[in-house]
Every structure is written in C-alpha cells, then in structure tokens.
Design an enzyme around this catalytic site. Structure first.
Site, PDB file in Angstrom:
ATOM      1  CG  ASP A   1      -6.910   3.155   7.479  1.00  0.00           C
ATOM      2  OD1 ASP A   1      -7.517   4.068   8.063  1.00  0.00           O
ATOM      3  OD2 ASP A   1      -7.254   2.683   6.375  1.00  0.00           O
TER       4      ASP A   1
ATOM      5  CE  LYS B   1     -12.388   2.408   8.412  1.00  0.00           C
ATOM      6  NZ  LYS B   1     -12.780   2.436   7.046  1.00  0.00           N
TER       7      LYS B   1
ATOM      8  CG  MET C   1     -10.651  -7.885   5.316  1.00  0.00           C
ATOM      9  SD  MET C   1     -11.799  -6.598   4.794  1.00  0.00           S
ATOM     10  CE  MET C   1     -12.032  -7.014   3.064  1.00  0.00           C
TER      11      MET C   1
HETATM   12  N1  SAH Z   1      -5.784  -2.208   1.299  1.00  0.00           N
HETATM   13  C1  SAH Z   1      -5.173  -3.383   1.892  1.00  0.00           C
HETATM   14  C2  SAH Z   1      -6.206  -4.390   2.351  1.00  0.00           C
HETATM   15  C3  SAH Z   1      -7.105  -3.883   3.464  1.00  0.00           C
HETATM   16  S1  SAH Z   1      -8.258  -5.080   4.009  1.00  0.00           S
HETATM   17  C4  SAH Z   1      -4.199  -4.016   0.882  1.00  0.00           C
HETATM   18  O1  SAH Z   1      -4.200  -3.647  -0.295  1.00  0.00           O
HETATM   19  O2  SAH Z   1      -3.414  -4.874   1.291  1.00  0.00           O
HETATM   20  C5  SAH Z   1      -7.421  -5.770   5.400  1.00  0.00           C
HETATM   21  C6  SAH Z   1      -6.966  -7.171   5.084  1.00  0.00           C
HETATM   22  O3  SAH Z   1      -5.761  -7.137   4.345  1.00  0.00           O
HETATM   23  C7  SAH Z   1      -6.651  -8.008   6.308  1.00  0.00           C
HETATM   24  O4  SAH Z   1      -7.801  -8.577   6.878  1.00  0.00           O
HETATM   25  C8  SAH Z   1      -5.753  -9.076   5.703  1.00  0.00           C
HETATM   26  O5  SAH Z   1      -6.503 -10.041   5.000  1.00  0.00           O
HETATM   27  C9  SAH Z   1      -4.988  -8.267   4.668  1.00  0.00           C
HETATM   28  N2  SAH Z   1      -3.692  -7.811   5.187  1.00  0.00           N
HETATM   29  C10 SAH Z   1      -3.291  -6.551   5.378  1.00  0.00           C
HETATM   30  N3  SAH Z   1      -2.018  -6.513   5.826  1.00  0.00           N
HETATM   31  C11 SAH Z   1      -1.606  -7.795   5.915  1.00  0.00           C
HETATM   32  C12 SAH Z   1      -0.381  -8.436   6.282  1.00  0.00           C
HETATM   33  N4  SAH Z   1       0.695  -7.741   6.672  1.00  0.00           N
HETATM   34  N5  SAH Z   1      -0.333  -9.793   6.243  1.00  0.00           N
HETATM   35  C13 SAH Z   1      -1.379 -10.519   5.856  1.00  0.00           C
HETATM   36  N6  SAH Z   1      -2.553  -9.969   5.490  1.00  0.00           N
HETATM   37  C14 SAH Z   1      -2.668  -8.641   5.507  1.00  0.00           C
END
Ligand code: SAH
Length: 258
Positions: free
Chosen positions: A36, A58, A173
């Site tokens: 991803d 995406k 998100m």
């Molecule tokens: N599966 C992922 C989440 C996917 S949804 C998890 O468990 O972390 C994607 C969202 O995750 C982004 O919009 C943001 O809100 C958050 N996110 C992912 N990586 C991030 C990071 N390094 N710093 C801050 N937010 C993050």
C-alpha cells in the site's frame, strides 16, 4: 499444484523499524508483495531479488475499484502456488480492509495468516510523547474513522456515545474533516477546552505535532498546513506531552517557512 499462503502483514506506522520480526520474515520469504501507499518503501529492500512487487496504493478519497483488483491478485497468485504478502500500513485490520481480504481468501479456501502490526493511532501518539491511556487520566481509548460526514450521508458515528464515553479518541483519516469532528464532539457534550493533538507522518523523520483544543485546533492545523497522513488525538492525555515528549520532530521554523 498446492496453493500458496497469503500473509496479511502490518508494516507498522511509518518508521520501517517498527515492523514485527514475523512481518519481516514474511517479506523475506515472499514471492509476491502487494503493498500500500503508506508502507515504508525501505521495507521492500528486504524482499528476495526475484520477488514480484505490486503497488496497490489508493490516494485518499479515490477508491475506484482497486480493491477488487487486489482480491483478484491475492487469489490468482496464491493459486499459482506463490507465497504472497499483502503489506499494509499500521495494522492490517485497523481501517486496512484486512478483514475483507481475509474473507475472500477464506471463501476460496486459500490458506492465510494475519500478521498484526503497530497501528498509527497508538504509535504516532507514543512518538509525540502521549500515552493513549494513563492511570487516573484515561481509562478508555477509542479508534474512530474521521472521514464520514453527515452532509454526505456517510456519518455512522454515534457522536453522543463518543463524546461522553471515551477518555481518549484517535481519529484516522480525519484531518480534512477536522472542524466537523470538533463541532460534533462539542455539540455532544465534550468540553470545548479538551486537549487535541494532531500528529502528521508519525514515527518518521517528517513527524510534526501541533497541540490545541477542540475550539482552536482546526485553525492551528490550517496555519501549520498539516495534511494527511495524520492522527487526531483527543483527550486529556495530550497534556502529558509537556513532560514526556522525547522524539526529535520537525518543529519551529516550519510554520513560517511553509
Ligand atoms: N491500517 C492503518 C490505518 C490505515 S487508514 C493503521 O493501523 O495505522 C490511514 C490513516 O492512518 C491515515 O489517514 C492516518 O490517519 C493514519 N496514519 C497512517 N500512518 C500514519 C502516520 N505515519 N502518521 C500519522 N497518521 C498515520
């Protein structure tokens, strides 16, 4: 031919070192890696030289039918007898559609494993010096999607329960929807001076954190041009950052220079 196994692997929150030992082992043995957008590209260098690397990212807001395509790849490659890693940011089952992909594999009788990962809501908070729970301050912690909106008919969040029932809330998100989130929490009973931190690119060298309250955080985020990926963390635990901030993040001049 025997079917290959599919590993739904959490890559961790951004810093490549935060993948699990088992997640790394899966990358090293994979014939195919479907990864991803938010997965650290550094992790791909641990793949076998001949491994097939497929980007399945995406862009936020544009979903198209890539998910269908991903399901097809997973099934097709596993039926060819290949070891497949489906590499997702954070944890595969936290807003990662890991559940849906597991269902498809289960239905097709393809062996699979779910390899948990460190989720961004907890990790970005920790790297900002904010523990999501803390004795006598926060005894509950809720993970919520921040991208729904009532006007668009997408908001299935029980704001009343959320505003009154959870000490710490991590919105994923949600950065494009921040004012709406703050309005809803205030309208449903959270004090408007409740502390909020927004952490962008948490756990990476690009990490930035801004702190405010439900009342003013939207303005602060706008002024600092904080964008996705970011975690919105609401709750009194945010105050603990004052004493336990430990990670050297980008700070200072960026507000003026952007
Ligand atoms: N599966 C992922 C989440 C996917 S949804 C998890 O468990 O972390 C994607 C969202 O995750 C982004 O919009 C943001 O809100 C958050 N996110 C992912 N990586 C991030 C990071 N390094 N710093 C801050 N937010 C993050």
């Amino acid at each position: 031919m025997s079917k290959g196994t599919v590993y739904l692997v959490g890559a961790g929150p951004g810093n490549p070192k935060l993948i699990t030992v088992y997640g790394m082992e899966c990358i090293q043995k994979a014939d195919v890696i479907i990864y991803d957008r938010l997965v650290s590209k550094e992790l791909l260098q641990y793949a076998k030289k001949e491994a097939e690397l497929i980007y399945a990212g995406k862009e936020p807001g544009k979903h198209g039918n890539i998910q269908e395509q991903i399901h097809e790849w997973l099934v097709e490659k596993a039926l060819q007898g290949k070891t497949v890693v489906r590499l997702k940011g954070g944890d595969p089952c936290v807003f990662g559609r890991g559940g849906e992909e597991a269902e498809v594999l289960a239905k097709q009788g393809i062996p699979f494993e779910i390899v948990p990962g460190v989720t961004a809501g907890i990790a970005a908070a920790a790297y900002a010096g904010i523990p999501v729970t803390y004795r006598n301050v926060a005894t509950s912690f809720t993970i919520v999607t921040g991208h729904g909106r009532k006007e668009k008919g997408e908001d299935r969040i029980d704001w009343k329960a959320l505003a009154n029932g959870s000490d710490t809330i991590a919105f994923y998100m949600g950065v494009g929807n921040l004012s709406y989130i703050c309005q809803q929490l205030i309208a449903n009973g959270k004090p408007s001076d409740t502390k909020v931190a927004v952490i962008e690119w948490g756990t990476t060298e690009k990490q930035r954190t801004v702190v405010g309250t439900l009342q003013n955080i939207a303005e602060i985020v706008k002024a600092a041009r904080i964008s996705h990926p970011a975690i919105i963390l609401v709750g009194e635990v945010v105050r603990l950052r004052e004493s336990i901030q430990w990670f050297a993040e980008l700070e200072g001049e960026w507000i003026e220079s952007t």
